[in-house]
Design an enzyme around this catalytic site. Structure first.
Site, PDB file in Angstrom:
ATOM      1  N   ALA A 108       0.813  -1.211   0.000  1.00 55.23           N
ATOM      2  CA  ALA A 108       0.000   0.000   0.000  1.00 55.23           C
ATOM      3  C   ALA A 108       0.846   1.262   0.000  1.00 55.23           C
ATOM      4  O   ALA A 108       1.960   1.293   0.528  1.00 55.23           O
ATOM      5  CB  ALA A 108      -0.921   0.001   1.217  1.00 55.23           C
ATOM      6  N   ALA A 141       2.148   2.641   3.451  1.00 59.10           N
ATOM      7  CA  ALA A 141       3.118   1.877   4.242  1.00 59.10           C
ATOM      8  C   ALA A 141       4.484   2.555   4.406  1.00 59.10           C
ATOM      9  O   ALA A 141       5.053   2.526   5.495  1.00 59.10           O
ATOM     10  CB  ALA A 141       3.289   0.481   3.655  1.00 59.10           C
ATOM     11  N   SER A 146       1.382  -9.330  -0.875  1.00 60.36           N
ATOM     12  CA  SER A 146       0.368  -8.759  -1.744  1.00 60.36           C
ATOM     13  C   SER A 146      -0.386  -9.901  -2.403  1.00 60.36           C
ATOM     14  O   SER A 146       0.077 -11.049  -2.395  1.00 60.36           O
ATOM     15  CB  SER A 146       1.018  -7.862  -2.808  1.00 60.36           C
ATOM     16  OG  SER A 146       0.046  -7.372  -3.713  1.00 60.36           O
ATOM     17  N   ARG A 147      -1.552  -9.604  -2.970  1.00 60.68           N
ATOM     18  CA  ARG A 147      -2.296 -10.655  -3.669  1.00 60.68           C
ATOM     19  C   ARG A 147      -1.565 -11.100  -4.932  1.00 60.68           C
ATOM     20  O   ARG A 147      -1.791 -12.205  -5.420  1.00 60.68           O
ATOM     21  CB  ARG A 147      -3.695 -10.155  -4.024  1.00 60.68           C
ATOM     22  CG  ARG A 147      -4.633 -10.015  -2.847  1.00 60.68           C
ATOM     23  CD  ARG A 147      -5.994  -9.525  -3.279  1.00 60.68           C
ATOM     24  NE  ARG A 147      -5.918  -8.219  -3.923  1.00 60.68           N
ATOM     25  CZ  ARG A 147      -6.953  -7.591  -4.477  1.00 60.68           C
ATOM     26  NH1 ARG A 147      -8.134  -8.165  -4.495  1.00 60.68           N
ATOM     27  NH2 ARG A 147      -6.803  -6.407  -5.029  1.00 60.68           N
ATOM     28  N   TYR A 200      -1.321 -13.693   1.434  1.00 60.10           N
ATOM     29  CA  TYR A 200      -1.357 -13.127   2.783  1.00 60.10           C
ATOM     30  C   TYR A 200      -1.085 -14.191   3.845  1.00 60.10           C
ATOM     31  O   TYR A 200      -0.436 -13.917   4.860  1.00 60.10           O
ATOM     32  CB  TYR A 200      -2.711 -12.469   3.056  1.00 60.10           C
ATOM     33  CG  TYR A 200      -3.048 -11.317   2.141  1.00 60.10           C
ATOM     34  CD1 TYR A 200      -2.058 -10.502   1.608  1.00 60.10           C
ATOM     35  CD2 TYR A 200      -4.367 -11.044   1.801  1.00 60.10           C
ATOM     36  CE1 TYR A 200      -2.376  -9.446   0.764  1.00 60.10           C
ATOM     37  CE2 TYR A 200      -4.702  -9.990   0.972  1.00 60.10           C
ATOM     38  CZ  TYR A 200      -3.706  -9.200   0.452  1.00 60.10           C
ATOM     39  OH  TYR A 200      -4.023  -8.159  -0.381  1.00 60.10           O
ATOM     40  N   HIS A 206      -9.945  -5.679   6.749  1.00 61.76           N
ATOM     41  CA  HIS A 206      -9.317  -5.488   8.064  1.00 61.76           C
ATOM     42  C   HIS A 206      -9.681  -6.589   9.051  1.00 61.76           C
ATOM     43  O   HIS A 206      -8.818  -7.139   9.732  1.00 61.76           O
ATOM     44  CB  HIS A 206      -9.704  -4.122   8.632  1.00 61.76           C
ATOM     45  CG  HIS A 206      -8.969  -2.986   8.015  1.00 61.76           C
ATOM     46  ND1 HIS A 206      -9.159  -1.669   8.384  1.00 61.76           N
ATOM     47  CD2 HIS A 206      -8.020  -2.963   7.046  1.00 61.76           C
ATOM     48  CE1 HIS A 206      -8.375  -0.889   7.672  1.00 61.76           C
ATOM     49  NE2 HIS A 206      -7.678  -1.649   6.842  1.00 61.76           N
ATOM     50  N   LYS A 209      -6.760   2.620  10.016  1.00 59.25           N
ATOM     51  CA  LYS A 209      -8.124   3.120  10.212  1.00 59.25           C
ATOM     52  C   LYS A 209      -8.795   3.254   8.846  1.00 59.25           C
ATOM     53  O   LYS A 209      -8.089   3.339   7.849  1.00 59.25           O
ATOM     54  CB  LYS A 209      -8.118   4.449  10.971  1.00 59.25           C
ATOM     55  CG  LYS A 209      -6.990   5.422  10.643  1.00 59.25           C
ATOM     56  CD  LYS A 209      -6.858   5.903   9.240  1.00 59.25           C
ATOM     57  CE  LYS A 209      -8.047   6.558   8.642  1.00 59.25           C
ATOM     58  NZ  LYS A 209      -7.826   6.910   7.209  1.00 59.25           N
ATOM     59  N   ARG A 248     -10.904   4.421  -2.083  1.00 55.66           N
ATOM     60  CA  ARG A 248     -11.446   5.438  -1.191  1.00 55.66           C
ATOM     61  C   ARG A 248     -12.841   5.902  -1.620  1.00 55.66           C
ATOM     62  O   ARG A 248     -13.534   6.563  -0.855  1.00 55.66           O
ATOM     63  CB  ARG A 248     -10.498   6.643  -1.126  1.00 55.66           C
ATOM     64  CG  ARG A 248      -9.133   6.305  -0.549  1.00 55.66           C
ATOM     65  CD  ARG A 248      -8.221   7.518  -0.521  1.00 55.66           C
ATOM     66  NE  ARG A 248      -6.867   7.172  -0.144  1.00 55.66           N
ATOM     67  CZ  ARG A 248      -6.443   7.042   1.114  1.00 55.66           C
ATOM     68  NH1 ARG A 248      -7.283   7.265   2.098  1.00 55.66           N
ATOM     69  NH2 ARG A 248      -5.192   6.721   1.370  1.00 55.66           N
ATOM     70  N   ASP A 304     -13.002   7.215   5.575  1.00 50.22           N
ATOM     71  CA  ASP A 304     -11.612   7.559   5.278  1.00 50.22           C
ATOM     72  C   ASP A 304     -11.125   8.779   6.050  1.00 50.22           C
ATOM     73  O   ASP A 304      -9.978   8.826   6.483  1.00 50.22           O
ATOM     74  CB  ASP A 304     -11.463   7.795   3.777  1.00 50.22           C
ATOM     75  CG  ASP A 304     -10.007   7.890   3.356  1.00 50.22           C
ATOM     76  OD1 ASP A 304      -9.222   6.999   3.730  1.00 50.22           O
ATOM     77  OD2 ASP A 304      -9.652   8.857   2.657  1.00 50.22           O
TER      78      ASP A 304
END
Length: 326
Positions: free
Chosen positions: A10, A13, A34-35, A56, A77, A95, A164, A176
């Site tokens: 991401a 990060a 990552s996927r 993951y 999450h 968050k 988002r 967000d």
């Protein structure tokens, strides 16, 4: 040495974890997942991370990872934070904590049952600015708190490809951005509010572009919470105003105070304007995590606090007629 594995290649990060870890000698980022294996490899090479995974679950099985930083979309999450806890890892979860309060409660239950730590990444709460605001309230200079106004709005034009702006992934201005103002007023008063009324505007995908909510606290104080993703280039506002019987407090740039902020206290006919020294919020957050894990002390953004914040967010959506977040 605290060894961190990152879930999700991401964009947040590097600022949130990688650079703060590099500024310490007792923390190391050792893996990323990552996927897509290619994305994980590219991210690892770019940021000089030794190991990368295209799954993951593989990160969960890495015995050299002590703490998992969950930088996935909010829709992921709960699932992967719980998986990390059950794999014996501590978790720092971005968050908003979850998609709704029910998921948040499941996450908290997993932390309690496994005995591992689950921390929400409200990084601003660990900056000295936050403690300074607590001190202003404790000083009594404001008197009885009457009203609060908190806003986080920024330039973020609608993009159907952005998580988002996608409600299925946990997008929307309240999730967000607005999660911060909700947290500010709850933390400042130390009380849990009820939502009196709320309204919002939606993007074509059904995520909220803006939200406004009126809250009522048990002490009698009221709060106006606003958040917005705007088309206006360069717009950024994260502010808090508190009006009491004896004074008024105005704080600007709560989210990134190291980039410039101000505190204004109007009391007895005089205005005092000042700032507090501090590093980047993420450095303070990591410092708190390291010490919290070493000493076994509960941090400011873990435990029931995360569930309570999601309960308010759920209630705002319901009052706005937008329905619960799924």
């Amino acid at each position: 040495m605290l060894r961190i594995g990152i879930l999700g290649a991401a964009g947040i990060a590097p600022a949130a974890v990688i650079r703060p870890a590099r500024r310490r000698t007792d923390v190391e980022v050792v893996a990323v997942a990552s996927r897509r294996i290619a994305s994980a490899q590219q991210f690892a090479e770019r940021h000089r991370i030794d190991r990368f995974y295209g799954d993951y679950s593989a990160l969960m099985s890495d015995p050299d990872v002590d703490l998992v930083y969950n930088a996935l979309p909010p829709s992921e999450h709960a699932r992967w934070s719980i998986a990390a806890l059950e794999a014996g890892k501590h978790v720092l979860c971005e968050k908003p904590f979850a998609m709704n309060a029910d998921e948040a409660a499941q996450m908290l239950e997993a932390a309690q049952s496994t005995g591992h730590r689950l921390i929400e990444a409200f990084h601003d709460r660990y900056h000295p600015l936050s403690a300074e605001l607590d001190a202003v309230k404790a000083s009594g200079a404001l008197g009885e708190i009457l009203t609060l106004s908190a806003d986080f709005s920024t330039s973020n034009p609608f993009d159907p490809a952005s998580l988002r702006h996608d409600p299925r992934l946990g997008g929307g201005s309240l999730m967000d951005l607005g999660c911060y103002p909700v947290h500010w007023v709850r933390a400042f008063l130390g009380e849990e509010p009820t939502v009196v009324r709320a309204s919002g505007s939606l993007n074509p995908l059904g995520a909220d572009l803006s939200v406004a909510a009126d809250l009522q606290f048990p002490s009698g104080a009221t709060a106006l919470i606003t958040s917005a993703m705007l088309e206006e280039p360069g717009h950024l506002n994260s502010s808090l105003e508190v009006v009491g019987t004896q004074g008024t407090l105005v704080v600007k740039n709560l989210v990134f105070p190291s980039r410039g902020h101000s505190i204004t206290l109007s009391h007895n006919g005089l205005d005092r304007i000042w700032t507090v020294r501090g590093l980047e919020t993420y450095d303070h957050q990591l410092e708190a995590i390291v010490h919290g894990l070493q000493l076994g002390q509960e941090l400011l953004t873990e435990g029931p606090d995360s569930v309570s914040n999601m309960k308010v967010i759920d209630a705002i959506y319901a009052a706005a007629g937008l329905g619960p977040v799924k």
